[in-house]
Structures are given as structure tokens and as C-alpha cells.
Scaffold this motif. Structure first.
Motif, PDB file in Angstrom:
ATOM      1  N   ILE A 182     -10.728  -6.921  -0.930  1.00  0.00           N
ATOM      2  CA  ILE A 182     -10.707  -6.210  -2.201  1.00  0.00           C
ATOM      3  C   ILE A 182     -10.288  -4.746  -1.987  1.00  0.00           C
ATOM      4  O   ILE A 182      -9.508  -4.197  -2.755  1.00  0.00           O
ATOM      5  CB  ILE A 182     -12.085  -6.287  -2.880  1.00  0.00           C
ATOM      6  N   LEU A 183     -10.806  -4.115  -0.931  1.00  0.00           N
ATOM      7  CA  LEU A 183     -10.419  -2.733  -0.652  1.00  0.00           C
ATOM      8  C   LEU A 183      -8.927  -2.619  -0.349  1.00  0.00           C
ATOM      9  O   LEU A 183      -8.274  -1.663  -0.773  1.00  0.00           O
ATOM     10  CB  LEU A 183     -11.246  -2.174   0.507  1.00  0.00           C
ATOM     11  N   ASP A 184      -8.385  -3.588   0.393  1.00  0.00           N
ATOM     12  CA  ASP A 184      -6.947  -3.572   0.677  1.00  0.00           C
ATOM     13  C   ASP A 184      -6.146  -3.605  -0.617  1.00  0.00           C
ATOM     14  O   ASP A 184      -5.173  -2.855  -0.784  1.00  0.00           O
ATOM     15  CB  ASP A 184      -6.569  -4.765   1.552  1.00  0.00           C
ATOM     16  N   LYS A 185      -6.534  -4.475  -1.541  1.00  0.00           N
ATOM     17  CA  LYS A 185      -5.827  -4.593  -2.811  1.00  0.00           C
ATOM     18  C   LYS A 185      -6.002  -3.318  -3.642  1.00  0.00           C
ATOM     19  O   LYS A 185      -5.060  -2.844  -4.277  1.00  0.00           O
ATOM     20  CB  LYS A 185      -6.340  -5.801  -3.595  1.00  0.00           C
ATOM     21  N   TYR A 186      -7.217  -2.799  -3.660  1.00  0.00           N
ATOM     22  CA  TYR A 186      -7.496  -1.606  -4.456  1.00  0.00           C
ATOM     23  C   TYR A 186      -6.655  -0.427  -3.984  1.00  0.00           C
ATOM     24  O   TYR A 186      -6.044   0.279  -4.792  1.00  0.00           O
ATOM     25  CB  TYR A 186      -8.985  -1.263  -4.373  1.00  0.00           C
ATOM     26  N   PHE A 187      -6.618  -0.225  -2.682  1.00  0.00           N
ATOM     27  CA  PHE A 187      -5.882   0.924  -2.169  1.00  0.00           C
ATOM     28  C   PHE A 187      -4.370   0.698  -2.201  1.00  0.00           C
ATOM     29  O   PHE A 187      -3.596   1.667  -2.161  1.00  0.00           O
ATOM     30  CB  PHE A 187      -6.369   1.287  -0.769  1.00  0.00           C
ATOM     31  N   TYR A 188      -3.936  -0.549  -2.309  1.00  0.00           N
ATOM     32  CA  TYR A 188      -2.524  -0.796  -2.579  1.00  0.00           C
ATOM     33  C   TYR A 188      -2.177  -0.218  -3.954  1.00  0.00           C
ATOM     34  O   TYR A 188      -1.158   0.452  -4.130  1.00  0.00           O
ATOM     35  CB  TYR A 188      -2.219  -2.290  -2.540  1.00  0.00           C
ATOM     36  N   PHE A 189      -3.059  -0.479  -4.930  1.00  0.00           N
ATOM     37  CA  PHE A 189      -2.880   0.099  -6.267  1.00  0.00           C
ATOM     38  C   PHE A 189      -2.905   1.625  -6.203  1.00  0.00           C
ATOM     39  O   PHE A 189      -2.047   2.296  -6.795  1.00  0.00           O
ATOM     40  CB  PHE A 189      -3.986  -0.417  -7.194  1.00  0.00           C
ATOM     41  N   ILE A 190      -3.870   2.187  -5.487  1.00  0.00           N
ATOM     42  CA  ILE A 190      -3.983   3.643  -5.380  1.00  0.00           C
ATOM     43  C   ILE A 190      -2.719   4.248  -4.780  1.00  0.00           C
ATOM     44  O   ILE A 190      -2.216   5.280  -5.238  1.00  0.00           O
ATOM     45  CB  ILE A 190      -5.211   4.021  -4.527  1.00  0.00           C
ATOM     46  N   ASN A 191      -2.179   3.593  -3.771  1.00  0.00           N
ATOM     47  CA  ASN A 191      -1.024   4.121  -3.055  1.00  0.00           C
ATOM     48  C   ASN A 191       0.273   3.975  -3.843  1.00  0.00           C
ATOM     49  O   ASN A 191       1.263   4.649  -3.536  1.00  0.00           O
ATOM     50  CB  ASN A 191      -0.885   3.416  -1.696  1.00  0.00           C
ATOM     51  N   HIS A 192       0.274   3.098  -4.854  1.00  0.00           N
ATOM     52  CA  HIS A 192       1.503   2.843  -5.603  1.00  0.00           C
ATOM     53  C   HIS A 192       1.440   3.367  -7.038  1.00  0.00           C
ATOM     54  O   HIS A 192       2.312   3.059  -7.857  1.00  0.00           O
ATOM     55  CB  HIS A 192       1.818   1.343  -5.606  1.00  0.00           C
TER      56      HIS A 192
END
Length: 231
Positions: free
Chosen positions: A1-11
Motif C-alpha cells: 500500500i505504501l508503494d502505491k501511495y508514494f507512486y501517487f505522491i511522486n506523480h
């Protein structure tokens, strides 16, 4: 979930802004919003119901927390060199507004912050991160689901009991913050602002609101004692 969340944050869509505009956005979110919401809360019936627990002669726990919050916020902000930009974020990206599918490993967000015009879309880059912090570190959803007990401790002070140790999850969260270049201590002080600014929004539940106040006290105590060497 953190990987997906920070993908959103980074994009998220970003734009560079001036130092003055950056400070104005931050001031609106982390200063004026807190003061306005606390003043609003003090005019509710909920405040009248819980003030017996937080007020004494010439003393108010809530006022003390506000003073401590601004003192620590200024100290943490002053040690951080900012990159001046804003983002189009979600605005309330806590666990309650996420849907995660383990099979497809898909993360979806619901109920984003509304906007009347384009200028309302842009926000401080730490705001979404602070919302996630108040779920992971602040255990916000435990309050929403009546999974928090308030009890009187040995020193006759009110304390919170979550019956859940979140330290492992805080470590994972902090590792992600380091990976993506976010200041952990800045996130944590902004997390406190969220619990303080939510008070009037939950005034239909005095028990929950009292819990928010005690949780803010706990977070500020942690920031003052554990990271005193920062200042």
C-alpha cells in the motif's frame, strides 16, 4: 500500500512557486486553519461538555496545546530548507478514503477535496503526507471505529489506550519518507495540526473529540522529548 501511495505522491502534478506564495499556502493550512477551527470548536455544545476535563483555574489544556504546537512548528520549519512548489493532491488521503485490492494490487482514492476554481486545487506538498501520517502514526481510524479507550492514569491524568502497537508501521512509513525526500518531523508536526483542526468537524461525538485532544497532547510530548536535540 505504501508503494502505491508514494507512486501517487511522486506523480502528482507540480508547479514551482515563489517563496511568498509557498509561505501563504502553508500559513493558510497549518496556522489560520488551526486557529479558526479551534475557535469554532470553542463555540460548540461539545466544548461545554468536555471542558470540565481540560480546563482548570487559569488553565486550558487546549490553549496550552495550541501554544506548544506553534512553538514546535516554527522550530521544525526553520530547520528545513524548502523547495518552493505546490501540487494538485487529494486533500484527505487518509486510510478511510482508500480502497485497496490485494488481488490486483490496485489502490484507489475516494472523496477528494473539492475545488471551486483552479486555484483551490493547489496545495502544500506535505498535506497529503500528513493525512497519511495521521492514519499510520496518529491511528485516526481507531477513533472513527470506537477502538480507543480513555482512562485515568496513575498520575490522575487522562490517557489513551489503543490496544495496538503501531511502531513497526511507523518505521516502514518513515523509511518511505526518507526514500522520497520528505522530512519526518515536519510531517509529524503537521499531523498534529490535523487533529486540532478536526475538533469542530466531530463535535457530535464528545468522546472522540476528547480523544483527539489527548492524542495531540501525546504527539506534542513525543516531539518535545524524543527530538529535543533537533532544536
Amino acid at each position: 500500500i505504501l508503494d502505491k501511495y508514494f507512486y501517487f505522491i511522486n506523480h502528482r502534478i507540480k508547479r514551482n512557486i515563489s517563496e511568498e506564495e509557498f509561505k501563504e499556502i502553508s500559513e493558510k493550512l497549518y496556522t489560520r486553519k488551526v486557529l479558526d477551527r479551534v475557535n469554532e470548536f470553542k463555540n460548540t455544545d461539545c466544548y461545554d461538555k468536555i471542558k470540565v476535563y481540560i480546563e482548570r483555574k487559569n488553565y486550558c489544556l487546549l490553549d496550552e496545546l495550541i501554544e506548544q504546537y506553534f512553538l514546535l512548528k516554527n522550530k521544525v520549519e526553520n530547520r528545513k530548507k524548502n523547495n518552493y512548489y505546490s501540487v494538485i493532491g487529494h486533500g484527505d488521503a487518509c486510510f478511510s478514503n482508500m480502497m485497496y485490492n490485494k488481488t490486483t494490487r490496485t489502490l484507489k482514492f475516494i472523496d477528494p477535496k473539492g475545488a471551486i476554481d483552479e486555484s483551490d486545487l493547489w496545495m502544500n506538498p506535505y498535506y497529503d503526507i500528513a493525512k497519511l501520517s495521521h492514519s499510520i502514526c496518529g491511528r485516526y481510524e481507531y477513533f472513527n471505529n470506537d477502538m480507543v479507550d480513555i482512562y485515568v492514569g496513575n498520575d490522575l491524568q487522562l490517557e489513551l489506550d489503543f490496544n495496538f502497537d503501531n511502531r513497526e508501521f511507523i518505521i516502514a512509513f518513515r523509511d518511505k519518507l526518507d526514500e522520497y525526500g520528505f522530512d519526518y518531523w515536519l510531517v509529524r508536526i503537521y499531523e498534529v495540526s490535523l487533529f486540532l483542526s478536526m475538533l469542530p468537524l466531530h463535535s457530535d461525538n464528545p468522546y472522540k473529540v476528547l480523544g483527539f485532544i489527548l492524542n495531540a497532547r501525546s504527539k506534542l510530548t513525543y516531539l518535545k522529548t524524543v527530538r529535543l536535540c533537533l532544536f
